[in-house]
Design an enzyme around this catalytic site. Structure first.
Site, short mmCIF file in Angstrom:
data_model
loop_
_atom_site.label_atom_id
_atom_site.label_comp_id
_atom_site.label_asym_id
_atom_site.label_seq_id
_atom_site.Cartn_x
_atom_site.Cartn_y
_atom_site.Cartn_z
N GLY A 1 0.82 -1.22 0.00
CA GLY A 1 0.00 0.00 0.00
C GLY A 1 0.84 1.26 0.00
O GLY A 1 1.82 1.38 -0.75
N THR A 2 0.49 2.19 0.88
CA THR A 2 1.20 3.47 0.92
C THR A 2 2.62 3.33 1.46
O THR A 2 3.41 4.27 1.34
CB THR A 2 0.43 4.49 1.78
OG1 THR A 2 0.25 3.95 3.09
CG2 THR A 2 -0.93 4.80 1.16
N GLY B 1 4.71 1.39 0.15
CA GLY B 1 5.54 1.11 -1.01
C GLY B 1 5.78 -0.36 -1.27
O GLY B 1 4.93 -1.21 -1.00
N GLY C 1 -1.28 -2.23 -9.33
CA GLY C 1 -0.49 -3.46 -9.33
C GLY C 1 -0.17 -3.94 -10.73
O GLY C 1 0.91 -4.49 -10.98
N ASP C 2 -1.09 -3.75 -11.66
CA ASP C 2 -0.85 -4.16 -13.04
C ASP C 2 0.25 -3.30 -13.69
O ASP C 2 1.07 -3.81 -14.44
CB ASP C 2 -2.14 -4.06 -13.86
CG ASP C 2 -3.27 -4.87 -13.24
OD1 ASP C 2 -2.97 -5.90 -12.62
OD2 ASP C 2 -4.44 -4.47 -13.37
#
Length: 318
Positions: free
Chosen positions: A223-224, A226, A252-253
């Site tokens: 997430g935030t 990293g 994510g892609d």
């Protein structure tokens, strides 16, 4: 060239609304419809960023023309295998704040014949490719050894294999030695549970455990906070100095696309701290650029260029 394989594609519908109020009617501000599924999104990002890619997926016979038209309009090369199984729908409701609510149909299990045709399609493309990515979910009833089979096929064809899958599919595929795995924190924990790990390690610990289980390298997103990478004697965290607001569904892609690009350009995994730091900077920048787009599978190269120099890299203990 990069081949992207999507085991469970979807027709993506995105609704934009001011906000979601449970139990209430909503007036939709805008609607978009596009060929979706994580591997198709990876191919779309690669195409936008000027990287040669071809998307492989099985599509319900009644939807093949819809998918082909949309991918063609976006200039995404594709090889679609018609299937008697209908293609699932995925609905994303995006609020003005950027919060996304997703409704994902499970999909319908494919026959062995369809999976065989998909493997034949990958084989037919392999002569012009160097990397194979496998991304996303699987229809209920899918053979849990499918990803292990595809990973071994990729290696037999001389391809580097990047996996963005989770659960039993990742657990079993680790035995085939994928070159890079890219789960998020929750997916990594689920995979380690399947390997008999009763504890839930830290994100760096999860990445180390995935490498110990068979992956050559692991990037675990958090997430935030990293990304965390573990490969041989290199362990790094990469992140932005501050989080971005937007639509995270395609982040994510875009990360998978970036990591696959590094393998495609170099012919193998990055080697050493400096090479991995450069790869992770690009990965975070591509991923963050995707958050700024209203739909998955899209990035703006100008956003990538702006974000790239802001990415922070730090070493973490092995």
């Amino acid at each position: 060239m990069i081949i992207t394989f999507t085991p469970n594609p979807a027709l993506d519908l995105t609704y934009a609304v001011p906000c979601v109020a449970l139990g209430e009617s909503h007036r939709v501000g805008s609607v978009s419809e596009r060929a979706g599924g994580k591997g198709l999104n990876v191919a779309a990002v690669l195409t936008t960023m000027g990287v040669q890619a071809v998307a492989v997926a099985a599509i319900g016979e009644t939807d093949v023309n819809v998918f082909a038209a949309d991918l063609g309009a976006r200039r995404v090369r594709h090889r679609l295998v018609p299937s008697p199984c209908p293609t699932r729908r995925s609905v994303a409701v995006i609020e003005a704040s950027g919060r996304a609510t997703l409704f994902n149909e499970p999909g319908v299990a494919q026959s062995h014949r369809v999976w065989d045709r998909l493997c034949e399609t990958i084989t037919g493309l392999s002569a012009e490719a160097s990397v194979l990515t496998v991304s996303g979910s699987f229809p209920p009833g899918t053979d849990p050894d499918l990803v292990r089979r595809v990973t071994r096929l990729g290696h037999e064809l001389g391809l580097r294999v990047v996996l963005d899958v989770s659960g039993v599919h990742l657990t079993r595929a680790l035995a085939a030695g994928p070159d890079l795995v890219k789960p998020n924190r929750i997916e990594a924990a689920t995979t380690l549970t399947g390997l008999g790990r009763g504890d839930v390690p830290s994100v760096p610990g999860a990445a180390r455990a995935l490498v110990a289980a068979g992956a050559r390298a692991a990037v675990v997103s958090d997430g935030t906070d990293g990304l965390v990478l573990v490969h041989e004697d290199v362990a790094l965290r990469a992140r932005l100095p501050r989080s971005l607001s937007g639509n995270p569904t395609g982040a994510g892609d875009a990360l998978t696309a970036s990591l696959a690009t590094d393998l495609d350009e170099a012919g193998d995994l990055p080697q050493g701290r400096a090479a991995w730091a450069a790869a992770l900077r690009r990965g975070v920048a591509w991923s963050a650029a995707a958050v700024l787009q209203p739909v998955a599978g899209a990035v703006d190269p100008a956003d990538v260029d702006r974000l790239l120099p802001t990415v922070e890299i730090e070493e973490i203990p092995l």
